[in-house]
Design an enzyme around this catalytic site. Structure first.
Site, mmCIF file in Angstrom:
data_model
loop_
_atom_site.group_PDB
_atom_site.id
_atom_site.type_symbol
_atom_site.label_atom_id
_atom_site.label_comp_id
_atom_site.label_asym_id
_atom_site.label_seq_id
_atom_site.Cartn_x
_atom_site.Cartn_y
_atom_site.Cartn_z
ATOM 1 N N ASN A 55 2.228 -2.721 5.980
ATOM 2 C CA ASN A 55 2.555 -2.019 4.740
ATOM 3 C C ASN A 55 4.049 -1.699 4.851
ATOM 4 O OD1 ASN A 55 2.311 -0.387 2.375
ATOM 5 N ND2 ASN A 55 2.043 1.452 3.640
ATOM 6 N N ASP A 95 -8.109 6.736 1.727
ATOM 7 C CA ASP A 95 -7.032 7.436 2.449
ATOM 8 C C ASP A 95 -6.371 8.461 1.527
ATOM 9 O OD1 ASP A 95 -6.109 5.234 0.900
ATOM 10 O OD2 ASP A 95 -4.180 5.261 1.923
ATOM 11 N N ASP A 96 -5.756 9.448 2.144
ATOM 12 C CA ASP A 96 -4.954 10.465 1.447
ATOM 13 C C ASP A 96 -5.694 11.155 0.303
ATOM 14 O OD1 ASP A 96 -3.179 9.505 3.232
ATOM 15 O OD2 ASP A 96 -1.645 8.903 1.809
ATOM 16 N N TYR A 98 -7.999 7.740 9.063
ATOM 17 C CA TYR A 98 -7.623 6.355 9.355
ATOM 18 C C TYR A 98 -6.691 6.220 10.550
ATOM 19 C CZ TYR A 98 -3.797 7.906 6.340
ATOM 20 O OH TYR A 98 -2.783 8.624 5.773
ATOM 21 N N GLY A 134 0.807 -1.223 0.000
ATOM 22 C CA GLY A 134 0.000 0.000 0.000
ATOM 23 C C GLY A 134 0.832 1.260 0.000
ATOM 24 N N LYS A 190 -0.105 2.327 -4.366
ATOM 25 C CA LYS A 190 -0.605 3.681 -4.615
ATOM 26 C C LYS A 190 -0.306 4.184 -6.032
ATOM 27 C CE LYS A 190 -2.437 5.713 -0.881
ATOM 28 N NZ LYS A 190 -2.860 4.481 -0.233
ATOM 29 N N ASP A 242 8.272 4.788 2.574
ATOM 30 C CA ASP A 242 8.073 5.567 1.348
ATOM 31 C C ASP A 242 8.134 7.072 1.573
ATOM 32 O OD1 ASP A 242 5.688 5.633 2.746
ATOM 33 O OD2 ASP A 242 4.402 5.040 1.073
#
Ligand code: GDL
Length: 700
Positions: free
Chosen positions: A271, A132-133, A177, A25, A56, A243
């Site tokens: 993740n 998310d995001d 989240y 993820g 992503k 990341d």
């Protein structure tokens, strides 16, 4: 299915199994199909049961979520889904439509269903919608149709869930989240309350814990969110995700999540690092955690440290993982690996027998006076332990890393003992030697890793181990310079360092310019008595700066034998008669107010003229700018002052200046010491300097 201890139990639902495994993820390059297949094999071997497909930056997962898969892509996905099945791993296909979906448009909903129908045709039975995001502001059409963003997301999720026939596994990732995203908090978040109330009970909710990257996840925090969500969450754990910072990699064990959480959760998916191969530790230790016995021994309520978790020891889990990982480094069953392994490893190398390559040809054997063949020392478990300790966890360095930082800090703070005989000199020398030995172990580990037969693992690790080797090299050279043993090439502060002497690129420079730089280092200096902040100087600070200047001047007069102190070029600047150049002023504050300042003039000439000081053109050519700094005596910690002066020097450098100088009264030992210790300032001797004044210059 043969499931591990942790896999069959769960959230009180009895028969429903505990979801355990990996979520792909992260942002950046997704893993390859081969790597994912390898992952399924490992998951099966270690007793993990789930893989959530959510890369992503995969075009069709997020940005172009509407696009159907091409025939070629379909073939690959089908193969992947069957590979997961083959290895008893549940493949969950996730889609992230939140960047641009209009929730209220039926065509959009139909497009989403069509896309998921296509994946269902590939054999996938478990799905997930991720929000998310994304922007939380709804478009006008959605605002009209839904009373809140949560209502919009829940409506589409319930609809899709039912359209797909209420799959056994269906996950929803909320926009809020983690606790840090909830306003005003978890229990009062109207967003989460709506999700809890309206989302169909068969849909599970992903949750990252108190933060995006959670240091600890407590049982209480899970009780709280479960009561709002009206279901036990599935943890999307970012503990090993890297990341967000290209210099970090996490090879420490799964940690700071008590195993008492297991019965309170629906599952845990990690993740991990973007690089596939180094995730061996992250996934292996999660698997060990999931296998922790459901009913551990009695816990002592006084024991809060995670090492007191009677069911799971991160250290033991790490050793198990590293022992298995070590074998992988010797595996040459992949393209790019050496064909002569293990014969070329030192221990196995034979002097007499010519070795055979895969082609059956005799290998080159050097003659008596020829160069011997390069032989590689095999990697050891200690090497992997060290590697893991250097790249441990987001909020914690491993033991060796901590010791190295502590030792360097001590050597730096006691550097006088290196050059002047004191009662600490013998200790200094032995600790310097110990530090050097630790640095050497890092270099040796680097060499053995670089020679390891499994090139796939090496290439994933390479940038990180290269970076740490250079970082350690700089520290080692610095300690040698403190000792006076440094070679000119070791000097960190020389005029023309190689680029690896100033690390971090542009992003590193931005960080160094920010006032908080270093505040969050995981290695902490002995506790500071005060909290300081540095901010840019503004005209309103003139009075405070003047006050500090006068106070320190009076203190100097008290000490000086003669009543009159020599005038300095910078006095007009400190007294507020001249303003600092633009962006060239900073003030230091503690809880009682301004307690120090650092000011500069990019062009020192007019200020010099004012006090009738003639500075030669040759001096001004190298050091055209002037700095001055003062601190109240209550500032006993030199660190904030160092940060303030380095911010000032960066600003002066940005103005195009080549160098700076400062003038100090010779009896102002505190400031003379301060500038000397900075390392970048050296005494200069411009002609015409008053007798009791000292000048120091630094090139920028
Ligand atoms: C996130 C992203 C995730 C990313 C991680 C670490 C979730 C739910 N979403 O916020 O894609 O990899 O941070 O940067 O965690």
């Amino acid at each position: 299915m043969s499931k591990a201890g942790g896999a069959e139990r769960g959230s009180g639902a009895g028969t429903r199994r505990f979801i355990s495994g990996v979520v792909e993820g992260f942002y950046g390059r997704p893993w390859t199909m081969e790597q994912r297949t390898e992952l399924f094999k490992r998951e099966q071997k270690w007793g993990l049961n789930t893989y959530l497909y959510a890369p992503k930056d995969d075009y069709k997962h997020r940005m172009y979520w509407r696009d159907l898969y091409s025939a070629e892509e379909a073939e690959q996905l089908m193969a992947l889904i069957s590979a997961a099945k083959e290895h008893d791993v549940e493949f969950i296909y996730a889609i992230s439509p939140g960047l641009d979906i209009t929730f209220s448009n039926p065509k959009e909903v139909a497009t989403l269903k069509r896309k998921l129908d296509q994946v269902r045709e590939f054999g996938c039975r478990s799905f997930s919608l991720l929000f998310d995001d994304i922007e939380t502001e709804m478009c006008p059409a959605d605002k009209q149709a839904f009373s809140s963003f949560a209502h919009a997301q829940v409506a589409i999720t319930n609809d899709v869930y039912q359209h797909l026939g209420e799959p056994e596994t269906f996950l929803f990732c909320p926009t809020d989240y983690c606790a840090a995203f909830c306003t005003p908090n978890v229990s009062q978040s109207s967003y989460l309350n709506t999700v809890g109330e309206k989302l169909l009970p068969g849909v599970d909710v992903l949750w990252t814990g108190p933060k995006v990257v959670s240091h600890h996840i407590s049982v209480e925090s899970i009780d709280e969110v479960s009561s709002v969500l009206r279901r036990a969450p599935v943890i999307w754990d970012n503990i090993h995700a890297n990341d967000y910072d290209p210099q970090r990699l996490f090879l420490g064990p799964y940690k700071d999540r008590p195993t008492e959480l297991i019965p309170k959760l629906k599952g845990v998916l990690t993740n991990p690092n973007c690089e596939f191969y180094p995730n061996f530790v992250a996934i292996h230790t999660l698997a060990t955690w999931c296998k922790a016995p459901a009913e551990g021994g009695q816990r002592d309520v006084e024991m809060s440290d995670e090492e007191q978790d009677l069911c799971y020891s991160p250290q033991k889990a790490l050793t198990l993982a590293l022992t298995d990982w070590l074998q992988e480094f010797f595996n040459t069953d992949h393209p790019g690996g050496p064909s002569r392994h293990p014969a070329r490893l030192k221990k196995e190398a034979s002097d007499e027998e010519p070795m055979q390559t895969d082609l059956g040809e005799a290998t080159y054997v050097p003659g008596p006076k020829e160069n011997p063949l390069y032989t590689a020392e095999p990697l050891t478990l200690e090497d992997l332990n060290l590697l893991s300790e250097l790249f441990y966890l987001p909020y914690e360095h491993g033991a060796t890393a901590r010791t190295m930082l502590q030792e360097l800090d001590w050597l730096k703070n006691h550097s006088r003992a290196a050059t002047v005989q004191t009662d600490k000199t013998a200790e200094w020398c032995s600790r310097a030697q110990r530090f050097d030995d630790m640095c050497d172990a890092v270099v040796q580990m680097f060499n053995r890793l670089s020679n390891a037969p499994n090139r796939n693992i090496l290439y994933d690790l390479y940038n990180y181990i290269c970076d740490i080797k250079s970082g350690v090299g700089l520290a080692r050279a610095y300690v040698k310079t403190l000792r006076g043993h440094g070679q000119p090439s070791d000097q960190l502060m020389n005029d023309d360092p190689e680029p690896w002497g100033f690390r971090g690129g542009l992003s590193g420079e931005f960080q160094r310019l920010l006032p908080g730089h270093g505040n969050r280092d995981l290695f902490r200096h002995p506790p500071m008595t005060a909290v300081y902040s540095i901010r840019p100087y503004c005209p309103e600070d003139k009075g405070e700066v003047q006050r500090i200047f006068r106070e320190m001047q009076r203190a100097g007069e008290g000490k000086a034998s003669a009543m009159t102190q020599p005038e300095l070029i910078s006095d007009g600047l400190s007294a507020g008669e001249t303003s600092p150049s633009s962006q060239c002023g900073f003030v230091l504050e503690d809880e009682n107010g301004v307690c120090g300042y650092a000011l500069a003039l990019t062009d020192a000439k007019p200020a010099a003229a004012k006090v009738q000081r003639v500075i030669s053109d040759s001096v001004l050519k190298d050091f055209p700018s002037l700095v001055t700094m003062q601190l109240l005596p209550r500032v006993t910690d030199p660190a904030p002052a160092k940060r303030m002066i380095s911010s000032l020097l960066s600003s002066i450098r940005s103005s195009g200046s080549r160098g700076v100088f400062c003038e100090l009264r010779q009896d102002d030992r505190r400031m003379v010491d301060f500038y000397t210790k900075l390392g970048s300032f050296k005494t200069i001797k411009p002609a015409g300097l008053p007798q009791d004044v000292l000048a120091m210059g630094a090139s920028l």
